[in-house]
Write a protein that holds these residues in place. Structure first.
Motif: not given
Length: 74
Positions: A57-64
């Motif tokens: 979830e953290v990775e997805q929220s940080a992806s451009p």
């Protein structure tokens, strides 16, 4: 039946996620993560799959691609 190796102690879970132990305790208190208790010693255990989901979830929220474009100030 779940196996104990599917869980991490709160200290190991904090290392796995990369946050302090008190942060994980706060997340458990706020309902962001679910802690299980060791039936013999009653210490907190966090499921590895829950932690992996949190990191995803953290990775997805940080992806451009997921970010909303910013509006230019006039």
């Amino acid at each position: 039946m779940p196996k104990l190796d599917e869980y991490l102690t709160i200290t190991r879970a904090a290392q796995f996620v990369g946050v302090p132990v008190f942060t994980l305790r706060n997340w458990v208190e706020k309902g962001k993560l679910r802690a299980h208790r060791n039936p013999m010693k009653n210490y907190r255990l966090l499921k590895k799959t829950d932690l992996e989901d949190l990191l995803r979830e953290v990775e997805q929220s940080a992806s451009p691609a997921k970010r909303k474009p910013r509006r230019k100030a006039k």
